[in-house]
Design a protein around this motif. Structure first.
Motif, PDB file in Angstrom:
ATOM      1  N   ILE A   1       4.823  -2.592   5.076  1.00 14.80           N
ATOM      2  CA  ILE A   1       4.289  -3.609   6.530  1.00 14.80           C
ATOM      3  C   ILE A   1       5.288  -2.383   7.428  1.00 14.80           C
ATOM      4  CG2 ILE A   1       5.628  -5.137   8.433  1.00 14.80           C
ATOM      5  CD1 ILE A   1       5.929  -6.926   6.322  1.00 14.80           C
ATOM      6  N   LEU A   2       5.820  -1.824   7.874  1.00 15.62           N
ATOM      7  CA  LEU A   2       6.764  -0.796   8.322  1.00 15.62           C
ATOM      8  C   LEU A   2       5.219   0.956   8.292  1.00 15.62           C
ATOM      9  CD1 LEU A   2      10.006  -0.181   7.468  1.00 15.62           C
ATOM     10  CD2 LEU A   2       9.092  -0.859   9.222  1.00 15.62           C
ATOM     11  N   ASP A   3       4.342   1.235   7.198  1.00 15.39           N
ATOM     12  CA  ASP A   3       3.821   2.173   7.408  1.00 15.39           C
ATOM     13  C   ASP A   3       1.959   1.234   7.892  1.00 15.39           C
ATOM     14  OD1 ASP A   3       5.066   3.174   5.771  1.00 15.39           O
ATOM     15  OD2 ASP A   3       3.631   2.851   3.265  1.00 15.39           O
ATOM     16  N   ILE A   4       2.278   0.749   8.127  1.00 10.00           N
ATOM     17  CA  ILE A   4       1.331  -0.138   9.245  1.00 10.00           C
ATOM     18  C   ILE A   4       1.468  -0.045  10.257  1.00 10.00           C
ATOM     19  CG2 ILE A   4      -0.466  -2.551   9.919  1.00 10.00           C
ATOM     20  CD1 ILE A   4      -0.068  -3.187   6.765  1.00 10.00           C
ATOM     21  N   VAL A   5       3.025  -0.175  10.667  1.00  7.52           N
ATOM     22  CA  VAL A   5       2.903  -0.502  12.109  1.00  7.52           C
ATOM     23  C   VAL A   5       3.295   1.382  12.551  1.00  7.52           C
ATOM     24  CG1 VAL A   5       4.813  -0.333  13.485  1.00  7.52           C
ATOM     25  CG2 VAL A   5       4.200  -2.366  11.508  1.00  7.52           C
ATOM     26  N   GLU A   6       3.838   2.228  11.871  1.00  9.22           N
ATOM     27  CA  GLU A   6       3.384   3.572  11.906  1.00  9.22           C
ATOM     28  C   GLU A   6       2.157   3.982  12.487  1.00  9.22           C
ATOM     29  OE1 GLU A   6       5.169   7.868  12.613  1.00  9.22           O
ATOM     30  OE2 GLU A   6       6.552   5.138  12.564  1.00  9.22           O
ATOM     31  N   ALA A   7       1.611   3.555  11.712  1.00  9.94           N
ATOM     32  CA  ALA A   7      -0.105   3.816  11.867  1.00  9.94           C
ATOM     33  C   ALA A   7      -0.430   3.556  13.089  1.00  9.94           C
ATOM     34  CB  ALA A   7      -1.709   3.086  10.483  1.00  9.94           C
TER      35      ALA A   7
ATOM     36  N   ILE B   1       6.849 -10.597   1.525  1.00  9.05           N
ATOM     37  CA  ILE B   1       7.426  -9.816   2.359  1.00  9.05           C
ATOM     38  C   ILE B   1       8.502  -8.472   2.151  1.00  9.05           C
ATOM     39  CG2 ILE B   1       9.231 -10.009   4.372  1.00  9.05           C
ATOM     40  CD1 ILE B   1       7.708 -12.320   5.246  1.00  9.05           C
ATOM     41  N   ALA B   2       9.546  -9.039   0.551  1.00  2.00           N
ATOM     42  CA  ALA B   2      10.617  -8.168  -0.010  1.00  2.00           C
ATOM     43  C   ALA B   2       9.786  -7.159  -0.705  1.00  2.00           C
ATOM     44  CB  ALA B   2      11.788  -8.948  -0.388  1.00  2.00           C
TER      45      ALA B   2
ATOM     46  N   ALA C   1       8.419  -4.150  13.062  1.00  2.40           N
ATOM     47  CA  ALA C   1       8.629  -5.213  12.187  1.00  2.40           C
ATOM     48  C   ALA C   1       9.181  -6.830  12.009  1.00  2.40           C
ATOM     49  CB  ALA C   1       8.711  -4.750  11.242  1.00  2.40           C
ATOM     50  N   ASP C   2      10.618  -6.565  12.114  1.00  3.33           N
ATOM     51  CA  ASP C   2      11.258  -7.811  11.626  1.00  3.33           C
ATOM     52  C   ASP C   2      10.892  -8.725  12.419  1.00  3.33           C
ATOM     53  OD1 ASP C   2      12.437  -6.543   9.700  1.00  3.33           O
ATOM     54  OD2 ASP C   2      14.385  -5.561  11.082  1.00  3.33           O
TER      55      ASP C   2
END
Length: 248
Positions: A119-125, A112-113, A95-96
C-alpha cells in the motif's frame, strides 16, 4: 472490521448442495456445482489484483495533493541529503486514515496487514506520478527577504499583508488582515525542520498583536515537538507553497 469469508467457506455450500442434488438429478447437478466452485476459485484468485487496483484508484484520486505534500514535507540538508522523514509520516497518515478505512469497508480488511508495505509503495508511486510546477526558485535564502516573499504570497491570496520591523516584532514577521481577520506569521527559511521554539514565539505574537490566528511558515518542515505544540495551541504549520490557498 468486517470478516471476509475464506475460500473454504465459499465452496462448502455449493459442493454440499451439488452433491446432494446429484443424488436426485444425476451428474449434471454435480457438474453445475463444480462450475460454481470453479467460478468462486477464480474470483478468489483474482482478489489480490482487485485489491491493488483499488489502492491505486484511491491514491490516484489524491495524487496532486500527495505530490505537493511530498515536496512540502521533504528537504535537502546542508550535506546534500534528501530528508524524507516528514513525508514518510505523511504517507503513513494518508494510508491509515484514507486508504485503510475504504479497504476495510469494501471487504479487503484481511489483506491489509500482509500488504501494508505494498500500500505504501502504491501511495509513493502516486506521489511521484505528478510533475509539479517548479518550486518557486524565487523563494530567497535570506531571512528578511523570505519574510517579504511570504507577505507577497499572502497578498496574492487577498490579504493586506506587511512585514514587521525586525526589532519589536514580538515573534511576528508578517501581520496580515482580510475580512476583519488578523493573522500573524513567523517565517523560517531553514535547512532543517523548524522546532517548537518558533511555535512558542508565534503564540506570544498572536497575543501581542491581538490576532485571530497564528502560523509558522517554512520551506523545511517541522519537528514532531513543533507539531505537537502547534496542535495544542491552535497554530498553523505551513510550507510557503500553501500560503496562496490559506484559509482561516
Amino acid at each position: 472490521m468486517r470478516r471476509t469469508s475464506s475460500l473454504a467457506d465459499r465452496l462448502f455450500w455449493p459442493i454440499l448442495v451439488g452433491g446432494a442434488a446429484s443424488l436426485w438429478f444425476g451428474p449434471k447437478a454435480l457438474g453445475v456445482a463444480g462450475l460454481v466452485a470453479l467460478v468462486l476459485v477464480l474470483h478468489r484468485l483474482g482478489r489480490g489484483g482487485r485489491f491493488r487496483r483499488r489502492v491505486r484508484a484511491i491514491a490516484r484520486h489524491h495524487r496532486e495533493t500527495l505530490a505537493l505534500r511530498r515536496r512540502q514535507e521533504s528537504y535537502v540538508d546542508p550535506y546534500g541529503n534528501e530528508i524524507l522523514d516528514g513525508w514518510l509520516r505523511e504517507r503513513s497518515y494518508f494510508a491509515d486514515r484514507t486508504v485503510l478505512p475504504r479497504l476495510e469497508a469494501e471487504g479487503y480488511g484481511d489483506l491489509i496487514a500482509a500488504r501494508y508495505d505494498e500500500i505504501l509503495d502504491i501511495v509513493e508511486a502516486a506521489s511521484l506520478s505528478v510533475v509539479l510546477p517548479d518550486e518557486d526558485d524565487a523563494a530567497p535564502t535570506d531571512g528578511i527577504a523570505y519574510e517579504r516573499f511570504c507577505a507577497t504570497l499572502l497578498e496574492r491570496a487577498g490579504w493586506d499583508a506587511r512585514t514587521t520591523r525586525a526589532a519589536g516584532d514580538q515573534g511576528a514577521d508578517v501581520v496580515a488582515e482580510r475580512d476583519g481577520v488578523r493573522l500573524v506569521v513567523q517565517c523560517k527559511r531553514y535547512a532543517k525542520p523548524v522546532g517548537n521554539g518558533a511555535v512558542q514565539e508565534v503564540v506570544a505574537a498572536r497575543s501581542y498583536w491581538n490576532a485571530d490566528h497564528a502560523a509558522v511558515v517554512s520551506n523545511a518542515g517541522f519537528t514532531r515537538a513543533a507539531r505537537k505544540l502547534a496542535a495544542a495551541t491552535d497554530v498553523l504549520l505551513l510550507h510557503h507553497d500553501a500560503l496562496p490557498d490559506i484559509e482561516t
